[in-house]
Design a protein around this motif. Sequence first.
Motif, PDB file in Angstrom:
ATOM      1  N   ALA A 458      -2.108   3.603 -10.237  1.00 50.27           N
ATOM      2  CA  ALA A 458      -2.213   2.330  -9.524  1.00 50.27           C
ATOM      3  C   ALA A 458      -0.870   1.615  -9.625  1.00 50.27           C
ATOM      4  N   VAL A 459      -0.300   1.286  -8.474  1.00 48.48           N
ATOM      5  CA  VAL A 459       0.950   0.534  -8.418  1.00 48.48           C
ATOM      6  C   VAL A 459       0.639  -0.811  -7.773  1.00 48.48           C
ATOM      7  N   VAL A 460       0.914  -1.901  -8.467  1.00 51.40           N
ATOM      8  CA  VAL A 460       0.640  -3.231  -7.930  1.00 51.40           C
ATOM      9  C   VAL A 460       1.969  -3.900  -7.583  1.00 51.40           C
ATOM     10  N   VAL A 461       2.082  -4.340  -6.327  1.00 51.28           N
ATOM     11  CA  VAL A 461       3.330  -4.907  -5.809  1.00 51.28           C
ATOM     12  C   VAL A 461       3.049  -6.309  -5.294  1.00 51.28           C
ATOM     13  N   PHE A 462       3.870  -7.268  -5.708  1.00 50.89           N
ATOM     14  CA  PHE A 462       3.716  -8.652  -5.250  1.00 50.89           C
ATOM     15  C   PHE A 462       4.973  -9.091  -4.527  1.00 50.89           C
ATOM     16  N   ASN A 463       4.797  -9.494  -3.267  1.00 55.61           N
ATOM     17  CA  ASN A 463       5.875 -10.062  -2.470  1.00 55.61           C
ATOM     18  C   ASN A 463       5.636 -11.559  -2.353  1.00 55.61           C
ATOM     19  N   GLU A 464       6.334 -12.333  -3.175  1.00 57.63           N
ATOM     20  CA  GLU A 464       6.162 -13.776  -3.195  1.00 57.63           C
ATOM     21  C   GLU A 464       6.885 -14.456  -2.033  1.00 57.63           C
ATOM     22  N   GLY A 465       7.769 -13.708  -1.368  1.00 59.02           N
ATOM     23  CA  GLY A 465       8.622 -14.281  -0.332  1.00 59.02           C
ATOM     24  C   GLY A 465       7.921 -14.548   0.986  1.00 59.02           C
ATOM     25  N   LYS A 466       8.614 -15.252   1.859  1.00 58.78           N
ATOM     26  CA  LYS A 466       8.070 -15.660   3.157  1.00 58.78           C
ATOM     27  C   LYS A 466       8.304 -14.623   4.256  1.00 58.78           C
ATOM     28  N   GLU A 467       8.957 -13.511   3.914  1.00 53.50           N
ATOM     29  CA  GLU A 467       9.229 -12.447   4.888  1.00 53.50           C
ATOM     30  C   GLU A 467       8.589 -11.140   4.439  1.00 53.50           C
ATOM     31  N   PRO A 468       8.089 -10.335   5.392  1.00 55.96           N
ATOM     32  CA  PRO A 468       7.554  -9.018   5.021  1.00 55.96           C
ATOM     33  C   PRO A 468       8.667  -8.124   4.491  1.00 55.96           C
ATOM     34  N   LYS A 469       8.296  -7.110   3.749  1.00 53.39           N
ATOM     35  CA  LYS A 469       9.296  -6.203   3.180  1.00 53.39           C
ATOM     36  C   LYS A 469       8.875  -4.749   3.389  1.00 53.39           C
ATOM     37  N   ASN A 470       9.854  -3.859   3.262  1.00 45.55           N
ATOM     38  CA  ASN A 470       9.639  -2.423   3.385  1.00 45.55           C
ATOM     39  C   ASN A 470      10.148  -1.742   2.128  1.00 45.55           C
ATOM     40  N   PHE A 471       9.455  -0.692   1.718  1.00 47.04           N
ATOM     41  CA  PHE A 471       9.967   0.091   0.598  1.00 47.04           C
ATOM     42  C   PHE A 471       9.454   1.521   0.693  1.00 47.04           C
ATOM     43  N   ASP A 472      10.230   2.419   0.138  1.00 47.69           N
ATOM     44  CA  ASP A 472       9.814   3.813   0.006  1.00 47.69           C
ATOM     45  C   ASP A 472       9.402   4.032  -1.438  1.00 47.69           C
ATOM     46  N   ILE A 473       8.147   4.440  -1.648  1.00 45.07           N
ATOM     47  CA  ILE A 473       7.656   4.692  -2.998  1.00 45.07           C
ATOM     48  C   ILE A 473       7.680   6.193  -3.244  1.00 45.07           C
ATOM     49  N   SER A 474       8.193   6.606  -4.397  1.00 46.52           N
ATOM     50  CA  SER A 474       8.343   8.037  -4.656  1.00 46.52           C
ATOM     51  C   SER A 474       7.803   8.422  -6.028  1.00 46.52           C
ATOM     52  N   LEU A 475       7.322   9.657  -6.102  1.00 47.50           N
ATOM     53  CA  LEU A 475       6.800  10.224  -7.342  1.00 47.50           C
ATOM     54  C   LEU A 475       6.924  11.737  -7.263  1.00 47.50           C
ATOM     55  N   ASN A 476       7.601  12.322  -8.234  1.00 47.92           N
ATOM     56  CA  ASN A 476       7.716  13.789  -8.341  1.00 47.92           C
ATOM     57  C   ASN A 476       8.210  14.432  -7.048  1.00 47.92           C
ATOM     58  N   GLY A 477       9.218  13.827  -6.434  1.00 49.81           N
ATOM     59  CA  GLY A 477       9.829  14.407  -5.240  1.00 49.81           C
ATOM     60  C   GLY A 477       9.115  14.104  -3.946  1.00 49.81           C
ATOM     61  N   LYS A 478       7.984  13.445  -4.009  1.00 48.94           N
ATOM     62  CA  LYS A 478       7.262  13.052  -2.804  1.00 48.94           C
ATOM     63  C   LYS A 478       7.401  11.551  -2.595  1.00 48.94           C
ATOM     64  N   SER A 479       7.356  11.122  -1.338  1.00 49.75           N
ATOM     65  CA  SER A 479       7.523   9.689  -1.081  1.00 49.75           C
ATOM     66  C   SER A 479       6.641   9.243   0.081  1.00 49.75           C
ATOM     67  N   LYS A 480       6.519   7.916   0.208  1.00 53.24           N
ATOM     68  CA  LYS A 480       5.748   7.326   1.290  1.00 53.24           C
ATOM     69  C   LYS A 480       6.371   5.991   1.642  1.00 53.24           C
ATOM     70  N   HIS A 481       6.516   5.741   2.932  1.00 52.03           N
ATOM     71  CA  HIS A 481       7.047   4.451   3.370  1.00 52.03           C
ATOM     72  C   HIS A 481       5.902   3.440   3.447  1.00 52.03           C
ATOM     73  N   ILE A 482       6.138   2.243   2.901  1.00 58.42           N
ATOM     74  CA  ILE A 482       5.119   1.193   2.850  1.00 58.42           C
ATOM     75  C   ILE A 482       5.697  -0.108   3.405  1.00 58.42           C
ATOM     76  N   ASN A 483       4.869  -0.845   4.144  1.00 58.21           N
ATOM     77  CA  ASN A 483       5.185  -2.228   4.511  1.00 58.21           C
ATOM     78  C   ASN A 483       4.285  -3.152   3.710  1.00 58.21           C
ATOM     79  N   ILE A 484       4.848  -4.245   3.235  1.00 56.51           N
ATOM     80  CA  ILE A 484       4.036  -5.276   2.591  1.00 56.51           C
ATOM     81  C   ILE A 484       4.266  -6.587   3.319  1.00 56.51           C
ATOM     82  N   SER A 485       3.187  -7.297   3.603  1.00 62.91           N
ATOM     83  CA  SER A 485       3.276  -8.549   4.359  1.00 62.91           C
ATOM     84  C   SER A 485       4.010  -9.611   3.544  1.00 62.91           C
ATOM     85  N   ALA A 486       4.409 -10.678   4.218  1.00 64.68           N
ATOM     86  CA  ALA A 486       4.924 -11.851   3.523  1.00 64.68           C
ATOM     87  C   ALA A 486       3.822 -12.441   2.656  1.00 64.68           C
ATOM     88  N   GLN A 487       4.190 -12.989   1.506  1.00 60.11           N
ATOM     89  CA  GLN A 487       3.226 -13.573   0.580  1.00 60.11           C
ATOM     90  C   GLN A 487       1.988 -12.688   0.477  1.00 60.11           C
TER      91      GLN A 487
END
Length: 497
Positions: A458-487
């Motif tokens: 379980a990975v818990v991510v908090f975006n306190e900012g007013k803009e959405p963000k993007n990140f690539d999460i990776s584990l053991n050579g595998k990855s996934k692109h994720i969008n998180i909404s603002a706040q």
Amino acid sequence: MKSKTYCIICVLTLIMSCSKDNQLQVSVYETSESGNSLTEITQFSKAEDSLTATVSIDTSKKFQKITGFGGAFTESSAYLLNKLSKKNREEILKAYFSKEGANYSLTRTHMNSCDFSLSQYSYSPVVDDMDLEHFTIKDDMDDLIPMIKDAMSVSEDGFKIFASPWTAAPWMKDNNEWVGGKLLPKYYDTWALFFSKYVDAYKEQDIDIWGFTVENEPHGNGNNWESMHYTPDEMTNFVMNHLGPKLEADGHGDKIILGYDQNRAGLKEWVDSMYKNEETSKYFDGTAIHWYESTYKIYSEDLQYAHNKAPNKYLIETEGCIDSQVPVWKDDAWYWKKEATDWGWDWASEEEKYLHPKYAPVNRYARDIIGCLNNWVDGWVDWNMVLDKQGGPNWFKNWCVAPIIVDPDNDEVYYTPLYYVMAHFSKYIRPGAEVIGVENSDEELQITAAQNPDGTIAVVVFNEGKEPKNFDISLNGKSKHINISAQALQTIMIATN
């Protein structure tokens, strides 16, 4: 022609297969200011012109084992549940304790009355009853015990309960009052017996008590409601020479004893006393903390210090809430705005006012739980589970906010965003999970991760900012692109099998 077409299909199939093999298999749940409430998110886009952070999960770095997450059984909450329709009462208990709900795993309750009781009462009502022959939990029988037992029946996984006294009966104290004062030394053995009697009485109701905190807020609470004061050395003496030996002698030596049980800024002097040497440490199983010293500060140095002082003991957040605030009814947006005040907004000394700015309730919960998990805390327990529109009932009129607010007169229930914030942790990070390493390239994203006993992460991510963000999460050579909404708060579940 047929051969070329076949080869192209083979190549495309191979590329798609490799691409799929390279992708993390994830389920993503989001709660956001824009309206998501633990909503599953399945579609993610990669914007060309936006910055993409990298989040790397490292299962080789292991930290504390999780004890659990949950809230407190109080007489106020139990009383309100009994005023609702059977349907709404059952719905709330399932929302907190079922697998489909928040699946709470660690809970607290009070011994004798507290501010969130309907009146002041003690299980030892007879003056100078040194042997507690008249000990009784009759005041818990109408509301509190039925709530706990019904929660137990709903919970498939079960949950731990620890109990905290706010005060001994006035007759045991030097001021003969409910509020303030100290336990008279001549009653130390009687007060230790009180804990043992409580275990037995609750066991007779088929409720197993996991452990105790020695005293809720031993510094006191400004002499407002039930309290009893200890210095660090006084509490250590009571546990070392009275409470620990008594529980052990009565066959309750397995019950957990947590010392301190107040704000993190005072941690160092308490753990220095509790864990001074092997003799003082013997009966302490861990340290209990609250968050009321500041609306935003985590006190990571103090948490690290407490852990290093006793690395094999529990470090549990046993109480936190939006205090001195009447709840806002059915207005989710308010819980995301920096408008809530706490006790320190009005009452903190001038030099400490900066620690108590207005702060968004969701931000406070999410920021604090993530910060705690990243600084060796292994359990996090909210305060009241249910309050009314006034933030009570409370005999002192010390109004607070709870994750679920009810209007018993109209049989209405409001699940505030705080309920969903708690569920982001309690539902997905289970007892026995281990906090693991996370590397994060975006300092504005607050992140923690834990691997559950079943292997899921379980990975818990908090975006306190007013803009959405993007990140690539990776584990053991595998990855996934994720969008998180603002706040927004997200829990990302990664299957490792």
